[in-house]
Design a protein around this motif. Structure first.
Motif, PDB file in Angstrom:
ATOM      1  N   VAL A  56       0.781  -1.235   0.000  1.00 38.42           N
ATOM      2  CA  VAL A  56      -0.004  -0.057   0.106  1.00 38.42           C
ATOM      3  C   VAL A  56       0.794   1.310  -0.143  1.00 38.42           C
ATOM      4  O   VAL A  56       1.622   1.289   1.038  1.00 38.42           O
ATOM      5  N   CYS A  57       0.607   2.136  -1.026  1.00 42.45           N
ATOM      6  CA  CYS A  57       1.594   3.254  -0.969  1.00 42.45           C
ATOM      7  C   CYS A  57       1.068   4.376   0.034  1.00 42.45           C
ATOM      8  O   CYS A  57      -0.187   4.753   0.104  1.00 42.45           O
ATOM      9  N   MET A  58       2.086   4.846   0.591  1.00 45.96           N
ATOM     10  CA  MET A  58       1.827   5.850   1.923  1.00 45.96           C
ATOM     11  C   MET A  58       2.686   7.058   1.449  1.00 45.96           C
ATOM     12  O   MET A  58       2.550   7.955   2.385  1.00 45.96           O
ATOM     13  N   GLY A  59       2.768   7.518  -0.025  1.00 50.02           N
ATOM     14  CA  GLY A  59       3.131   8.653  -0.223  1.00 50.02           C
ATOM     15  C   GLY A  59       2.239   9.819  -0.002  1.00 50.02           C
ATOM     16  O   GLY A  59       1.147   9.487   0.169  1.00 50.02           O
ATOM     17  N   THR A  60       2.587  10.935  -0.193  1.00 42.70           N
ATOM     18  CA  THR A  60       1.686  12.261   0.399  1.00 42.70           C
ATOM     19  C   THR A  60       0.304  12.241  -0.559  1.00 42.70           C
ATOM     20  O   THR A  60      -0.692  12.062  -0.050  1.00 42.70           O
ATOM     21  N   ALA A  61       0.555  11.702  -1.969  1.00 38.94           N
ATOM     22  CA  ALA A  61      -0.655  12.078  -2.718  1.00 38.94           C
ATOM     23  C   ALA A  61      -1.669  10.652  -2.425  1.00 38.94           C
ATOM     24  O   ALA A  61      -2.913  11.069  -2.147  1.00 38.94           O
ATOM     25  N   CYS A  62      -1.297   9.702  -1.986  1.00 38.64           N
ATOM     26  CA  CYS A  62      -2.102   8.457  -1.595  1.00 38.64           C
ATOM     27  C   CYS A  62      -2.525   8.700  -0.085  1.00 38.64           C
ATOM     28  O   CYS A  62      -3.696   8.430   0.171  1.00 38.64           O
ATOM     29  N   PRO A 114      -5.438   6.647  -4.493  1.00 39.20           N
ATOM     30  CA  PRO A 114      -4.522   5.858  -3.955  1.00 39.20           C
ATOM     31  C   PRO A 114      -4.066   4.592  -4.714  1.00 39.20           C
ATOM     32  O   PRO A 114      -4.906   3.990  -5.452  1.00 39.20           O
ATOM     33  N   ALA A 115      -2.745   4.423  -4.503  1.00 40.79           N
ATOM     34  CA  ALA A 115      -2.166   3.199  -5.148  1.00 40.79           C
ATOM     35  C   ALA A 115      -1.824   2.013  -4.274  1.00 40.79           C
ATOM     36  O   ALA A 115      -1.329   2.258  -3.352  1.00 40.79           O
ATOM     37  N   VAL A 116      -1.930   0.895  -4.970  1.00 40.17           N
ATOM     38  CA  VAL A 116      -1.377  -0.386  -4.189  1.00 40.17           C
ATOM     39  C   VAL A 116      -0.516  -1.113  -5.485  1.00 40.17           C
ATOM     40  O   VAL A 116      -0.955  -1.116  -6.673  1.00 40.17           O
ATOM     41  N   PRO A 137       8.090  11.657  -1.890  1.00 38.19           N
ATOM     42  CA  PRO A 137       6.673  11.058  -2.005  1.00 38.19           C
ATOM     43  C   PRO A 137       5.783  12.061  -2.967  1.00 38.19           C
ATOM     44  O   PRO A 137       5.757  13.412  -2.714  1.00 38.19           O
ATOM     45  N   GLY A 138       5.165  11.603  -3.879  1.00 33.81           N
ATOM     46  CA  GLY A 138       4.293  12.491  -4.469  1.00 33.81           C
ATOM     47  C   GLY A 138       4.865  13.125  -5.746  1.00 33.81           C
ATOM     48  O   GLY A 138       4.380  14.150  -6.346  1.00 33.81           O
ATOM     49  N   ALA A 139       6.254  12.892  -6.194  1.00 32.97           N
ATOM     50  CA  ALA A 139       6.835  13.155  -7.196  1.00 32.97           C
ATOM     51  C   ALA A 139       7.222  11.996  -8.243  1.00 32.97           C
ATOM     52  O   ALA A 139       7.415  11.085  -7.837  1.00 32.97           O
ATOM     53  N   ARG A 141       6.888   4.154   0.085  1.00 31.54           N
ATOM     54  CA  ARG A 141       7.045   5.500   0.006  1.00 31.54           C
ATOM     55  C   ARG A 141       6.519   6.228  -0.869  1.00 31.54           C
ATOM     56  O   ARG A 141       6.258   7.561  -0.741  1.00 31.54           O
ATOM     57  N   CYS A 142       6.235   6.048  -1.870  1.00 32.31           N
ATOM     58  CA  CYS A 142       5.757   6.508  -3.150  1.00 32.31           C
ATOM     59  C   CYS A 142       6.184   5.559  -4.318  1.00 32.31           C
ATOM     60  O   CYS A 142       7.189   5.152  -4.389  1.00 32.31           O
ATOM     61  N   VAL A 143       5.170   5.029  -5.012  1.00 32.48           N
ATOM     62  CA  VAL A 143       5.379   3.766  -6.163  1.00 32.48           C
ATOM     63  C   VAL A 143       5.250   4.860  -7.494  1.00 32.48           C
ATOM     64  O   VAL A 143       5.396   4.040  -8.682  1.00 32.48           O
ATOM     65  N   GLY A 144       5.231   6.176  -7.438  1.00 32.04           N
ATOM     66  CA  GLY A 144       5.157   6.693  -8.465  1.00 32.04           C
ATOM     67  C   GLY A 144       4.026   6.884  -9.595  1.00 32.04           C
ATOM     68  O   GLY A 144       3.844   7.253 -10.627  1.00 32.04           O
ATOM     69  N   ALA A 145       2.947   6.313  -8.684  1.00 24.50           N
ATOM     70  CA  ALA A 145       1.618   6.245  -9.615  1.00 24.50           C
ATOM     71  C   ALA A 145       0.700   7.509  -8.813  1.00 24.50           C
ATOM     72  O   ALA A 145      -0.581   7.085  -8.767  1.00 24.50           O
ATOM     73  N   CYS A 146       1.233   8.451  -8.485  1.00 21.90           N
ATOM     74  CA  CYS A 146       0.334   9.518  -7.790  1.00 21.90           C
ATOM     75  C   CYS A 146      -0.651  10.149  -8.473  1.00 21.90           C
ATOM     76  O   CYS A 146      -1.566  10.499  -7.626  1.00 21.90           O
ATOM     77  N   SER A 147      -0.621  10.176  -9.767  1.00 18.72           N
ATOM     78  CA  SER A 147      -1.909  10.679 -10.227  1.00 18.72           C
ATOM     79  C   SER A 147      -2.995   9.545 -10.263  1.00 18.72           C
ATOM     80  O   SER A 147      -4.223   9.948 -10.457  1.00 18.72           O
TER      81      SER A 147
HETATM   82  S1  FES Z   1       2.086   9.118  -3.393  1.00 20.20           S
HETATM   83 FE1  FES Z   1       1.184   7.154  -3.798  1.00 20.20          FE
HETATM   84  S2  FES Z   1       2.039   6.705  -5.729  1.00 20.20           S
HETATM   85 FE2  FES Z   1       3.109   8.549  -5.270  1.00 20.20          FE
END
Ligand code: FES
Ligand SMILES: Cc1cc2nc3c(=O)[nH]c(=O)nc-3n(C[C@H](O)[C@H](O)[C@H](O)COP(=O)(O)O)c2cc1C
Lengths: 163, 554
Positions: free
Chosen positions: A89-95, A139-141, B207-209, A130-136
Motif C-alpha cells: 500500500v503506497c503511503m506517499g503524500t498523494a495517496c 491511492p495506489a497499491v 513522495p508524490g513526485a 514511500r511512493c510508487v510513482g503512480a501518484c496521479s
Molecule cells: S504518493 Fe502514492 S504513488 Fe506517489
C-alpha cells in the motif's frame, strides 16, 4: 557434489544461486557489488536468509556484519519470507491525502494484519511503500508486483479474495 | 513487413511489441501511452489488442505505436492521435471498437495535441519527445533530433565551450537546491584527479513526485545523451545512473536504452566516430530516501550503507572513490541536449518571469486536483495558472487549501499566494522550496497539523541515524505533533516544539534533518489557528484527527 572451495560455493545446488553468482561476477566480485548482489538474491528467492547473506559475504569478501548492516539499512530488503501474495500500500503524500489510511484500516479489519505482517495462513503479506510513482492514480497499491490505482478498500479486498 | 530507411524525417511507426506499422506513410497514428501509470491500467494489453484490431480491420494506413507518458495520467489509459490532436481517455481493452472507428475516419487537421489549456499552456523542453517517440527505439529518438547535440559537441566544440554554453543558459539543478549547473560542471572540470565520474541522480525520493520516472520511462536516450555531453564537458569516461528500485519499468527501459546506445556507437569507445569514450552503468537503490542526498548516494554506489557525510569536500572535488564527480538530477540532464541544439540564449529567454530561474520546470500534479499528471511550464508561471488552468481546479469543486512543494523538506503554500510566480527564489520567500517538482494540491479535507505529522513521520523513519539532532529530533518532533493531533497538547508544548524544530534545522548533518522542520514552520506560519484549535478547542477543523475525549486526555 565435488567442492573445490568450500567457502565460495553456493549454499545449495538450487539453480537460482547461479543468478546471484553471475550478477556478482559481472561486477568483478568486488565489495561494491554488495547491494546489487542482495538485489539479485532477493529477486531469486523472495527474501534474504542467513545462507544468502553468508554466501554474498564470502564471495565479495565483505564481513558478515557489514553485509547484515547493509541488508537491514535498506528497507527494500527483507530478511523474512513473504506470504503467497503481497500487497504493497503506497503511503506517499498523494495517496495519504487520498485515502491510503482507509485502505490500511480496511485490510486490518478484514485480515487482522498491519504493515510488515503476514496472515496466519501465510496467504497474504502486507507492506507499505514511500511512493510508487503512480501518484496521479492515488491511492495506489501493488498486488504481486502489479500496480493498481484509484482503488477503494472494498475493491481491493474483493481482488485479494479472488486470488 | 518492409524495412524502413534508418533516418526518416518523420516519426517512424513501430512494431515488434504488439503495435502495427503501415506499409507506406501513416495517415494517422494511435499513440498508446505505455508509461507506468497507464500500464497499471493495462495499456500494454490495449497496445497489443489495438494493433491486432487495426490489422483485422485492414486499416493499412494506420500506425499503432507505443509511446511514453502523455501527461494527463488522471484520465488514463490514454491514446493520442497526433495528426488530429485527439486524446482518447479512459480506454479499456474491451472498448477498442470506437477507437478503431475513429482511426478509420480520422483526417489530419494540423493539430498536434488536444486543444485545451492542460496542453496549450505548457512549454516542453525536457519532455519534448514524451508521448511522441517510442521510448525504446533509438532510431525514433534520432528521427526527432536525438544525438544531434552530442555530435555537434564532439565535432565542433571544446569542453570549455560546452560548459560556457550551459553556464550562459542559466540552467540550475532540478534535483532540489537549484545550484548552477554550468558552475558545477566547471568545478568538476577544474578539480584535480582522474578518472572523473558522472552520476545521474534518479532516486526521486520525494513522495508524490514522479517527474524523473516519467522522463526515464518516456525518453531515456535524452538522459543518456545529456550525461554523455556532461562527461565530455568535464572530461569523464565513466557514468552511473542511480535509480530507485521502486521503478522497475524505468530501470528496464534504461537498460534497453543503454544496450541500444552501445550498439549504435553512442556509448562505449569512439563515440560517434570520435576519440571520446564514455560508458554508463545502472545501479539500483533499495528504498532509502536519504540516498537521494549526493554523498549518501555515492556511498550506496560504493556498496555501503547510504549515510551522508559532511560537505565540503563536495563530490565535485572528492566524490565516487574519492575522485571528482559530477552529480546531477535526471531532469537537469534532460535539458542539456535542447540547450546545445537551440543555444543558451533560447533557453534563458524561456521563463523570463522567473527572475534568476531560467527555462522550464517539470511538475508532477497530484492530490486533490482534477488533472493529475505531468506538466512542464516556464519558470515564473503563477500557481493559479498551474492549479486552475492546467490542473483544472480542485476535485468536486471544493475550496483550495494549500499546495505542498519540495517534499519532506518543503512547505505548504496557502491560497493567498495563488498569484505568486513559481520559481526557486519565490518559493523560498514563502517558506517552501522547489524540491524536485512534486506539487500536491490539498483541499479542505486535509488537516495541516496532520500533514506536518505525516512528513515528520516520514523523516523520522528515513533518518539514517548517523547524527543525533536528526535521529532523536525528528522522533521527538513527531511525538509532539502526534500529541497535538490527538488533542493532548498544551500551548507550552507548542512552544517547546518550535524551539526544538529550530535546533534540528540548525544542527543536523545533511539536508534531510535540516529540512525536516520545514513542514512544521510553514504550516505554523499559515495555519497556526489549526494548531490552536487542536490544543485549545480540542477540535480538528478538517475532521481528520481523532481527538481523545477530554476525560481520557487530561
Ligand atoms: S504518493 Fe502514492 S504513488 Fe506517489
Ligand atoms: C535528503 C535529501 C534527498 C534528496 N533526494 C534527491 C532525489 O531524490 N533526487 C535528486 O535529484 N536530488 C535529491 N537530492 C539533492 C541531491 O543531493 C543533489 O543536490 C542533486 O542530485 C544535485 O543535482 P542537481 O544539481 O542537478 O539538482 C536530495 C537531497 C537531500 C538532502
Amino acid at each position: 557434489m565435488p567442492v573445490l572451495n568450500a567457502k565460495r560455493s553456493a549454499p545449495t545446488d538450487d539453480k537460482r544461486w547461479k543468478i546471484v553468482e553471475t550478477r556478482m561476477r559481472r561486477l568483478g566480485d568486488r565489495p561494491e557489488a554488495l547491494i546489487e548482489a542482495l538485489h539479485a538474491a532477493q529477486e531469486a528467492f523472495g527474501f534474504l536468509d542467513d545462507d544468502a547473506l553468508q554466501y554474498v559475504s564470502d564471495i565479495l569478501g565483505v564481513p558478515p556484519s557489514k553485509v547484515y548492516g547493509v541488508a537491514t539499512f535498506y528497507s527494500f530488503f527483507t530478511l523474512k519470507p513473504q506470504g503467497e501474495h503481497t500487497c504493497v500500500v503506497c503511503m506517499g503524500t498523494a495517496c495519504y491525502i487520498n485515502g491510503a489510511k482507509d485502505i490500511l484500516a480496511g485490510l486490518h479489519d478484514k485480515y487482522g494484519i498491519k504493515p510488515r505482517q503476514t496472515t496466519a495462513d501465510n496467504k497474504l503479506s502486507l507492506l507499505t511503500a514511500r511512493c510508487v510513482g503512480a501518484c496521479s492514480l492515488a491511492p495506489a497499491v501493488i498486488i504481486d508486483g502489479e500496480a493498481q490505482g484509484k482503488i477503494k478498500p472494498d475493491e481491493l479486498i474483493a481482488r485479494l479474495e479472488a486470488m | 513487413m518492409s524495412e524502413m530507411p534508418a533516418a526518416r524525417p518523420r516519426p517512424r511507426p513501430v512494431t515488434g511489441h504488439g503495435g502495427a506499422a503501415p506499409e507506406g506513410p501513416a495517415r494517422v497514428t494511435a499513440s498508446v501511452c505505455c508509461a507506468a501509470s497507464c500500464v497499471s491500467a493495462q495499456s500494454d494489453l490495449i497496445l497489443k489488442k489495438l494493433g491486432e484490431k487495426v490489422a483485422e480491420a485492414g486499416l493499412s494506413d494506420v500506425a499503432v505505436k507505443r509511446v511514453g507518458c502523455l501527461g494527463l495520467c488522471a484520465a488514463g489509459p490514454l491514446i493520442a492521435i497526433p495528426e488530429t490532436g485527439r486524446l482518447l481517455r479512459g480506454v479499456t481493452p474491451d472498448t477498442l471498437e470506437p477507437v478503431v472507428e475513429e482511426l478509420r475516419s480520422a483526417r489530419p487537421n494540423g493539430h498536434k495535441e488536444a486543444q485545451e489549456p492542460f496542453f496549450s499552456k505548457q512549454v516542453r523542453v525536457a519532455t519534448e519527445n514524451m508521448g511522441t517517440i517510442d521510448p525504446e527505439d533509438i532510431d525514433d529518438y534520432q528521427a526527432h533530433g536525438g544525438y544531434e547535440a552530442l555530435r555537434q559537441v564532439l565535432t565542433s566544440m571544446t569542453p570549455a565551450e560546452v560548459r560556457d554554453e550551459i553556464t550562459r543558459s542559466g540552467l540550475r539543478g532540478r534535483g532540489g537546491a537549484g545550484y548552477g549547473t554550468g558552475l558545477k560542471w566547471t568545478t568538476v572540470a577544474k578539480a584535480q584527479g582522474s578518472p572523473k565520474y558522472v552520476i545521474c541522480n534518479a532516486d526521486e525520493g520525494d513522495p508524490g513526485a514522479f517527474m524523473d520516472r516519467s522522463v526515464l520511462e518516456s525518453d531515456p536516450y535524452r538522459v543518456l545523451e545529456g550525461m554523455a555531453i556532461a562527461a565530455y564537458a568535464v572530461e569523464a569516461s565513466e557514468g552511473y545512473i542511480y535509480c530507485r528500485a521502486e521503478y522497475p519499468l524505468a530501470v528496464a527501459r534504461l537498460r534497453t536504452a543503454i544496450r541500444n546506445a552501445q550498439r549504435s556507437g553512442f556509448l562505449g569507445s569512439a563515440i560517434a566516430e570520435t576519440n571520446f569514450s564514455f560508458d554508463i552503468q545502472v545501479r539500483l537503490g533499495a528504498g532509502a530516501f536519504v540516498c537521494g542526498e549526493e554523498t549518501a548516494l555515492i556511498a550506496s554506489i560504493e556498496g555501503r550503507r547510504g549515510t551522508p557525510r559532511p560537505r565540503p569536500p563536495y563530490p565535485a572535488v572528492a566524490g565516487l572513490w574519492g575522485k571528482p564527480t559530477l552529480i546531477n538530477n535526471v531532469e537537469t540532464y534532460a535539458n542539456v541536449s535542447s540547450i546545445v541544439r537551440n543555444g543558451a540564449q533560447w533557453y534563458s529567454n524561456i521563463g523570463a518571469a522567473g527572475g534568476k530561474s531560467k527555462g522550464t520546470k517539470v511538475f508532477a500534479l497530484a492530490g486533490r486536483v482534477v488533472n493529475t499528471g505531468l506538466v512542464e511550464v516556464p519558470m515564473g508561471m503563477t500557481l493559479r495558472e498551474i492549479v486552475y488552468d492546467i490542473g483544472g481546479g480542485i476535485v468536486d469543486g471544493r475550496p483550495f487549501k494549500a499546495v505542498q512543494t519540495g517534499g519532506p523538506s518543503g512547505g505548504c503554500i496557502p491560497a493567498e499566494y495563488l498569484d505568486m510566480p513559481v520559481d526557486y527564489e519565490s518559493l523560498i520567500k514563502v517558506g517552501s522550496f522547489m524540491g524536485s517538482g512534486g506539487m500536491i494540491i490539498m483541499d479542505d479535507t486535509s488537516c495541516m497539523v496532520d500533514v506536518a505529522r505525516y512528513f515528520m513521520d516520514f523523516c523520522r523513519e528515513e533518518s539514517c541515524g548517523k547524527c543525533p539532532p536528526c535521529r532523536v529530533g525528528t522522533t521527538e518532533l513527531y511525538r509532539m505533533l502526534d500529541k497535538i493531533c490527538s488533542g493532548e497538547a498544551t500551548m507550552e508544548d507548542l512552544e517547546e516544539m518550535e524551539k526544538l524544530a529550530a535546533i534540528v534545522q540548525r544542527t543536523s548533518l545533511c539536508g534531510l534533518g535540516q529540512g525536516a522542520p520545514n513542514p512544521i514552520f510553514s504550516t505554523l506560519r499559515y495555519f497556526r489557528d489549526e494548531y490552536v484549535a487542536h490544543i485549545v478547542d480540542r477540535v480538528c477543523p478538517a475532521g481528520v484527527c481523532t481527538i481523545k475525549p477530554a476525560e481520557v486526555a487530561r
